[in-house]
Design an enzyme around this catalytic site. Structure first.
Site: not given
Length: 353
Positions: A69-71, A74-75
């Site tokens: 999950h990549c901040p 945001n996905n």
């Protein structure tokens, strides 16, 4: 060229953000009912986890071929947007390298006309160039400071994002994800610990870097497959990876230790009231913290010197069957002694006192 870099970077960035990784359909089950024994069941999505899928706590869905999950987008990075995300990681450093070259040459040419060398000193006159022609754009002290700052940002982005690109390419060329690489490492540790003599072969490696590359990058931009069924190498079972996951989960359950909370803990990231060492050694991870009340039972699966990670044991059916997992301070709990024959640490059981 700078506009070209910008357009391509933003296109892949927003594609990774808005296209998304693709989610396992709610209520999904395999075509053959007997295959359910090889799969994990997700209570949140009310469906079985398809091969290579994992549940993301942030997205609250089971993600197909989840990498992480990549901040920043945001996905999640997964099946559908893995190519766009990786291209973004490639193009951003290339654009920053181009910008760095422009900044360096700008400062060099402008400072070259303003520096005078003496026997014991070097003088820089930022007011005007020493010789004509004068620059079309004035280059004063503020412009020099802004260029130097922008150069630092460009070089920092090149190094940081470039390292992420290298990591992604390593897993793509072996047709893995970051999570699957970790599962493979744990499989080696499990086999070595129990000395079972078995060997674990990663089933999705096609044996060729080019074939593995083509699993993610295609001319159409649409990845191969449907995200649920995957081709496997010869000699491997369709559910080899999920079977290994089930073995690791059972092993973790056996090797876990039961603890009981002796102090209340609110679940904050850096608790002030639990000691200075606990405050400054909080785990640097996105994994959640779990709130504890005195008397709660927790199954701890791993830990640090001042923190532990585990799952709260559900006492009654009123808890709704929702799993609570996360970090908690070690000083808030003590090892709980119980009779292994009559009180096995199983989810959802009632504690008999």
């Amino acid at each position: 060229m700078l506009l070209n870099w910008t357009v391509m970077i933003l296109y892949n960035y927003f594609s990774a953000m808005f296209v998304g990784p693709g989610y396992v359909p709610l209520g999904w089950t395999p075509e053959k009912s007997q295959d359910c024994m090889y799969l994990q069941y997700c209570k949140v999505c009310q469906s079985y986890k398809a091969p290579r899928s994992h549940h993301c706590r942030k997205c609250n869905r089971c993600v197909m071929k989840m990498d992480h999950h990549c901040p920043w987008i945001n996905n999640c990075c997964g099946y559908q947007n893995h190519a766009s995300f990786t291209l973004f990681l490639l193009l951003a450093p290339l654009g920053c390298i181009h910008a760095s070259f422009i900044f360096i040459m700008t400062m060099y040419t402008q400072l070259y006309n303003r520096i005078s060398f003496g026997w014991s000193s070097v003088k820089i006159d930022m007011s005007a160039a020493k010789r004509d022609p004068h620059p079309i754009i004035p280059f004063g002290l503020s412009a020099f400071a802004a260029s130097l700052f922008a150069l630092g940002l460009a070089l920092g982005t090149t190094i940081a994002v470039g390292m992420l690109f290298i990591i992604q390419m390593k897993v793509i060329l072996t047709n893995k994800t970051s999570i699957e690489s970790w599962i493979e490492e744990k499989a080696k540790d499990r086999i070595q610990y129990y000395q079972t003599g078995e060997t674990f072969i990663f089933p999705y490696d096609m044996g060729s870097k080019w074939k593995n590359f083509r699993q993610v990058f295609t001319w159409s931009g649409i990845p191969e497959g449907d995200g649920l069924d995957w081709p496997v190498r010869d000699g491997c079972h369709q559910y080899s990876l999920t079977i290994e996951q089930l073995k690791q989960k059972a092993d973790k359950r056996v090797r876990s230790v039961r603890y009981r909370a002796i102090e209340d803990y609110s679940g904050v990231c850096c608790p002030v009231t639990k000691g200075v060492k606990t405050f400054f050694t909080t785990p640097c991870t996105e994994e959640p913290r779990i709130a504890l009340s005195k008397g709660d039972l927790i199954l701890a699966t791993r830990g640090l010197k001042h923190w532990m990670y585990g799952e709260k044991i559900l006492i009654s059916a009123a808890d709704g069957g929702i799993r609570e997992r996360g970090w908690f301070p070690r000083k808030c709990v003590e090892k709980y002694q119980y009779d292994s024959e009559t009180d096995q640490p199983v989810d959802g059981e009632k504690k008999s006192k």
